[in-house]
Design an enzyme around this catalytic site. Structure first.
Site, PDB file in Angstrom:
ATOM      1  N   THR A 195      -3.222  67.241  11.319  1.00 53.62           N
ATOM      2  CA  THR A 195      -3.968  67.923  10.266  1.00 53.62           C
ATOM      3  C   THR A 195      -3.022  68.149   9.102  1.00 53.62           C
ATOM      4  OG1 THR A 195      -5.001  69.990   9.575  1.00 53.62           O
ATOM      5  CG2 THR A 195      -3.493  70.130  11.442  1.00 53.62           C
ATOM      6  N   GLY A 196      -3.479  67.815   7.895  1.00 53.74           N
ATOM      7  CA  GLY A 196      -2.585  68.003   6.760  1.00 53.74           C
ATOM      8  C   GLY A 196      -3.020  67.172   5.579  1.00 53.74           C
ATOM      9  N   THR A 219      -9.137  70.584   9.272  1.00 53.16           N
ATOM     10  CA  THR A 219      -9.445  69.482  10.180  1.00 53.16           C
ATOM     11  C   THR A 219      -9.454  70.118  11.567  1.00 53.16           C
ATOM     12  OG1 THR A 219      -8.425  67.700   8.911  1.00 53.16           O
ATOM     13  CG2 THR A 219      -8.435  67.417  11.261  1.00 53.16           C
ATOM     14  N   VAL A 279     -10.839  58.894   1.615  1.00 53.87           N
ATOM     15  CA  VAL A 279     -10.706  59.054   3.053  1.00 53.87           C
ATOM     16  C   VAL A 279      -9.248  59.385   3.337  1.00 53.87           C
ATOM     17  CG1 VAL A 279     -10.685  57.758   5.215  1.00 53.87           C
ATOM     18  CG2 VAL A 279     -12.624  57.542   3.671  1.00 53.87           C
ATOM     19  N   GLY A 280      -9.018  60.339   4.241  1.00 53.33           N
ATOM     20  CA  GLY A 280      -7.650  60.715   4.576  1.00 53.33           C
ATOM     21  C   GLY A 280      -7.171  60.023   5.833  1.00 53.33           C
ATOM     22  N   ASP A 281      -6.292  60.687   6.569  1.00 56.64           N
ATOM     23  CA  ASP A 281      -5.672  60.067   7.738  1.00 56.64           C
ATOM     24  C   ASP A 281      -6.537  60.103   8.990  1.00 56.64           C
ATOM     25  OD1 ASP A 281      -5.285  62.903   7.612  1.00 56.64           O
ATOM     26  OD2 ASP A 281      -3.904  62.736   9.303  1.00 56.64           O
ATOM     27  N   GLY A 306      -3.623  64.269   4.087  1.00 60.44           N
ATOM     28  CA  GLY A 306      -3.828  62.982   4.741  1.00 60.44           C
ATOM     29  C   GLY A 306      -3.080  61.806   4.160  1.00 60.44           C
TER      30      GLY A 306
END
Lengths: 331, 331
Positions: free
Chosen positions: A247-248, A196, A225-227, A250
């Protein structure tokens, strides 16, 4: 007569002294700066050669400088983060824009979000397939629509109506990512979930801004979909506290509202930025089993960049300093 | 010998006394209950006739009873809120599931989310067109996938793979909503932005859960998504604090991370539930220009239902009480 002259002289001297002192005081407190990241994950020194390291460092430096130049020339934190993130999106090195990781079907699906700490305005987009710079669309949603969050084909329709630069799917897809996808599908490579890009900045007017852009998770299915497009999870900015980009992995960042939690720990428990970020990343995220990191800058120009993975592409460039780039844990 | 008998008798009496006292204590503290909403907005007594009011109240009561029955029979708060929300989704009266408001194109696009306060697990879905009960898909994402947030066609593909009940678009679309859309397009009616349904519950084991389901905003374009699928904005649950479900002008609820903010004010500033909710809805939301409301229940079974609109369909049913239904401001 002489006395009067002396008085005038003294007065002038006093004014000069006060002014220079004020200028000095203002300059000292007129802090500004930018912090960026290019993803956290299993980034190990022994797996990268000097050339690769230099490529990453050079691109991160370019992004930092672009953002810093905006701030130095009295530009807004919003302009600064967008300039920096666009450079990272355009680079095939990072998992955002060109070079995004691929879905299970081999396509690129991009998410981004942005937030203005001055007025809590925000924009988020998810599931994009043809928008060259997702961060600019997130900003346009924030500025030119009554909405905050647009997804999928509808979001792209809005992009076209607002003359956002569109591109073919093929533009995003690099040979490296195709190979990675194949290896992961054949279980020849481990899943690295944490690419990210993001930026946070404080400008001379004391305004904070945060932005994040991603291709999501390699080999993702089902419109995952992530964070990143979740305001409060991957991105948050509030002039009362700080600006955060994450970033990680999510899913964990959504469940913990990571970015918002750091801000609330500052606002409601009076924790300093570094302590608040440490509490969330090194304690709460760690305990829940999540991995990743964040970058953040507070209203006073303090910064922090904690992560619980082996590495995180990251850097900062603060007023009257120099650009500093780091990749690995100990550096 | 007599002394021994007396001792035994006294001992038995003591045990009975302690046990009955413990049971009494347990029963007193073993609070449970459910709170639901069916949307906030310009709901005015003078615009509704007795028959309409009774229809809404009867359906809200049915949902409350269904949820309460689960709790009473030692069921989980998660099961209770899903039962209650499904009834509201299936009713054409509310803006969720059947009877959802329509997009600019005349279609239904549904969002939902759910959160488990015990372990902070969460599920969210957005942009659904064929899932009969979006809340059940949100729950399935939480329980049967490694992800938290799925959107659009991908989310529906996941639904099919998990044998979630699918339906035709026509199932969702009622004549009332078609007429409303036409009137709004022709500016003959005002936009009422605040339909949504939701439920929060506390079960006998002290576990909190929250869920929300919506058709979004009438006449919406561009894949617009509101606060409902944004964990921390429209839905949040944490056993340390409370469970919250929101309804209102979603963009403001995202920017303020409304549900998470209420939880953080309790956790970090030790505010009681009612004060925390009031601070966010009556002060922060109001100041930013947003409208809507929330329902919430805390770990001790306290509840609150603040809103800054003329009305909100709402009700609660708490241990050893009766179902209470309200619609207008003063009631």
């Amino acid at each position: 007569m002489r006395l009067k002259l002396l008085r005038s002289l003294l007065k002038a001297l006093l004014i000069i002294l006060i002014n220079s002192n004020l200028t000095f005081y203002y300059a000292q407190n007129n802090k500004f700066g930018i912090v960026i990241h290019g993803g956290a994950g299993t980034i190990l020194k022994e797996r990268m050669n000097e050339e690769q390291i230099n490529l990453y460092k050079a691109k991160l430096k370019e992004a930092l400088k672009a953002g810093y130049t905006v701030l130095e020339n009295d530009g807004s934190s919003m302009d600064a983060i967008v300039e920096a993130i666009k450079i990272l999106e355009d680079s095939p090195l990072f998992n955002a824009g060109k070079g995004a990781v691929l879905t299970n079907l081999g396509t690129a699906e991009l998410d981004a979000s942005i937030m203005n700490g001055l007025n809590l305005e925000a924009g988020a987009v998810a599931g994009l397939k043809h928008v060259k710079n997702p961060i600019t669309l997130a900003r346009t949603v924030m500025e030119n629509s009554p909405h905050v969050f647009l997804i999928g084909e509808g979001a792209e329709e809005f992009a076209k109506e607002n003359n956002i630069e569109m591109t073919e799917q093929s533009y995003f897809i690099t040979d490296e990512r195709k190979e990675q996808l194949e290896k992961i599908k054949q279980r020849e490579a481990e899943q690295n979930k944490h690419g990210t890009v993001g930026a946070v900045a404080l400008d001379k007017n004391g305004n904070l801004a945060a932005g994040t852009s991603t291709g999501g998770m390699m080999n993702k299915k089902f419109g995952r979909v992530g964070d990143v497009p979740v305001i409060g999870a991957g991105t948050y900015a509030n002039n009362n506290t700080c600006a955060v980009s994450a970033t990680g992995h999510g899913e964990y960042f959504i469940r913990l509202s990571v970015a918002r939690d750091i801000s609330d720990l500052m606002e409601y428990k009076n924790l300093p930025l570094e302590e608040a970020a440490k509490e969330v990343i090194m304690y709460k995220l760690q305990n829940l089993g999540g991995t990743g990191g964040i970058i953040a800058i507070d209203r006073n120009g303090n910064i922090t960049m904690p992560f619980n993975t082996p590495g995180m592409y990251r850097g900062y460039y603060l007023r009257s300093g120099k650009p500093v780039i780091k990749i690995f844990m100990e550096e």
